[in-house]
Motif scaffolding. Structure first.
Motif, short mmCIF file in Angstrom:
data_model
loop_
_atom_site.label_atom_id
_atom_site.label_comp_id
_atom_site.label_asym_id
_atom_site.label_seq_id
_atom_site.Cartn_x
_atom_site.Cartn_y
_atom_site.Cartn_z
N ARG A 48 0.83 -1.21 0.00
CA ARG A 48 0.00 0.00 0.00
C ARG A 48 0.87 1.26 0.00
O ARG A 48 0.56 2.24 -0.69
CB ARG A 48 -0.93 -0.01 1.22
N LYS A 49 1.96 1.22 0.72
CA LYS A 49 2.87 2.36 0.75
C LYS A 49 3.50 2.59 -0.61
O LYS A 49 3.63 3.73 -1.09
CB LYS A 49 3.95 2.12 1.81
N ARG A 52 0.92 4.06 -2.94
CA ARG A 52 0.74 5.49 -2.68
C ARG A 52 1.90 6.30 -3.23
O ARG A 52 1.72 7.37 -3.84
CB ARG A 52 0.58 5.73 -1.17
N GLN A 53 3.13 5.78 -3.03
CA GLN A 53 4.30 6.48 -3.56
C GLN A 53 4.28 6.53 -5.08
O GLN A 53 4.61 7.55 -5.70
CB GLN A 53 5.58 5.78 -3.07
N ARG A 55 1.58 6.45 -6.95
CA ARG A 55 0.56 7.42 -7.36
C ARG A 55 1.07 8.85 -7.21
O ARG A 55 0.79 9.71 -8.09
CB ARG A 55 -0.72 7.22 -6.53
N ARG A 56 1.79 9.13 -6.13
CA ARG A 56 2.34 10.48 -5.96
C ARG A 56 3.35 10.81 -7.06
O ARG A 56 3.35 11.93 -7.61
CB ARG A 56 2.99 10.61 -4.57
#
Length: 366
Positions: A48-49, A52-53, A55-56
């Motif tokens: 998940r991390k 998220r990274q 996507r950023r």
């Protein structure tokens, strides 16, 4: 020592040991399951991390590329808009004037406009992979000029001069914008500065004929733009672009005269081509006139200082040589036999006479 064995007690002990082993096994199994669940949870949290990274980063890349993407879209719209307008005008002209059926009218603008764009995109495709573009840009402009001439002609005939100029401009505008964008991309890939790009654009506006000649030289010889630009000036004017107007006029006269002279010499067979190099057939004479030997300059011989006795003997020896009684270079023994005296004095006089009458090398060799 006597050992009493109780079967019931042994069974009890064995059951207790088995229960203990089962408890340990169950505890190990539970610990393994818990570790596995913890590892899966940690893996899920890490995934998940990472998502998220990712996507950023993707959002950051999109925000960074958004201006370039919007600008590329604007370039595409500006390039395609004149093409569509010219396409529609030519299709209408094919239906109304050439009486081509509506279903086949699109072939007329395809035949007129597509040639220039095929050359343009083929040149872009070759340049993007580092291959030479050859004469594609030149043919692109030739075909675009043909399309512009046709559009201007039927626009003028149908709607007047203003419409003819507008339709002719539409055929050239899209190709011009595409060429500008392609030139900017090529300059960026080659590391060319913005000043050099603007300078090239100004040269195309102010000196279109010279810029076209420089482009031909660059494509033919495979040199960079500054070298091709200077070569084009020298080819046309005989001097470089930094020469003054006076020097260019003088060089033009000189080049014209030399060209006429060399052309006449070539017609007379005074030039040949050897391995792609033009050479003269007549060579300058190799017989170089030999220089006359410089006249011998008689320099006074510095005579060494003689003793009083040797100086007196020298005067006598000179008188005897003049009278023919002694040779010009008598030996020391001959001087002693003639005048007597010490050997040292005779040697001094002999050396003095040798300096006064040097040996002629050529006569001795003869």
């Amino acid at each position: 020592m006597t050992t009493i064995y109780d079967p019931r007690a042994a069974r009890t002990i064995a059951k207790a040991e088995a229960a203990k082993t089962n408890a340990q096994t169950e505890s190990l199994r539970e610990q393994t399951r818990q570790d596995r669940e913890d590892h899966q949870a940690e893996t899920a949290r890490q995934e998940r991390k990472e998502r998220r990274q990712e996507r950023r980063e993707r959002w950051a890349r999109w925000r960074k590329a958004a201006p370039d993407t919007a600008l590329s879209g604007l370039w595409a719209a500006l390039i395609v808009a004149p093409l569509l307008l010219a396409w529609d005008a030519q299709a209408t002209f094919a239906v109304k004037v050439l009486h081509v059926s509506a279903g086949m009218s699109w072939l007329f603008p395809l035949a007129i406009e597509a040639g220039a764009w095929v050359c343009a995109f083929e040149a872009h495709r070759r340049a993007s992979r580092g291959a030479p573009v050859g004469s594609l840009p030149r043919w692109m402009w030739v075909l675009a000029g043909i399309a512009a001439t046709i559009n201007a002609a039927h626009g003028t005939a149908d709607y007047g001069i203003a419409a003819g100029l507008a339709l002719g401009t539409l055929s050239l505008l899209g190709v011009l914008l595409h060429h500008i964008r392609q030139s900017l991309d090529a300059a960026e890939a080659a590391g060319t500065s913005a000043r050099e790009v603007s300078q090239r654009f100004a040269r195309w506006l102010l000196f279109p004929r010279m810029s076209l000649a420089a482009a031909r030289i660059a494509n033919r010889a495979g040199v960079d733009h500054p070298t091709a630009w200077e070569a084009a000036w020298i080819d046309r004017h005989g001097v470089g672009p930094a020469a003054s107007k006076r020097d260019r006029k003088l060089a033009k006269v000189i080049v014209k005269r030399q060209l006429a002279t060399d052309r006449k010499a070539a017609e007379n067979g005074e030039f040949v081509i050897v391995n792609g190099v033009i050479l003269r057939t007549t060579l300058p004479p190799l017989d170089v006139p030999t220089e006359q030997p410089a006249a011998e300059v008689s320099t006074p011989i510095e005579q060494q200082k003689l003793s009083d006795r040797a100086a007196s003997l020298l005067d006598q020896a000179l008188a005897a040589i003049e009278a023919g009684e002694l040779p010009e270079r008598p030996s020391a023994n001959a001087l002693r036999r003639r005048f007597g005296g010490a050997m040292e004095t005779a040697q001094e006089v002999r050396d003095a006479l040798s300096d006064m009458h040097p040996v002629d090398t050529e006569s001795e060799a003869a």
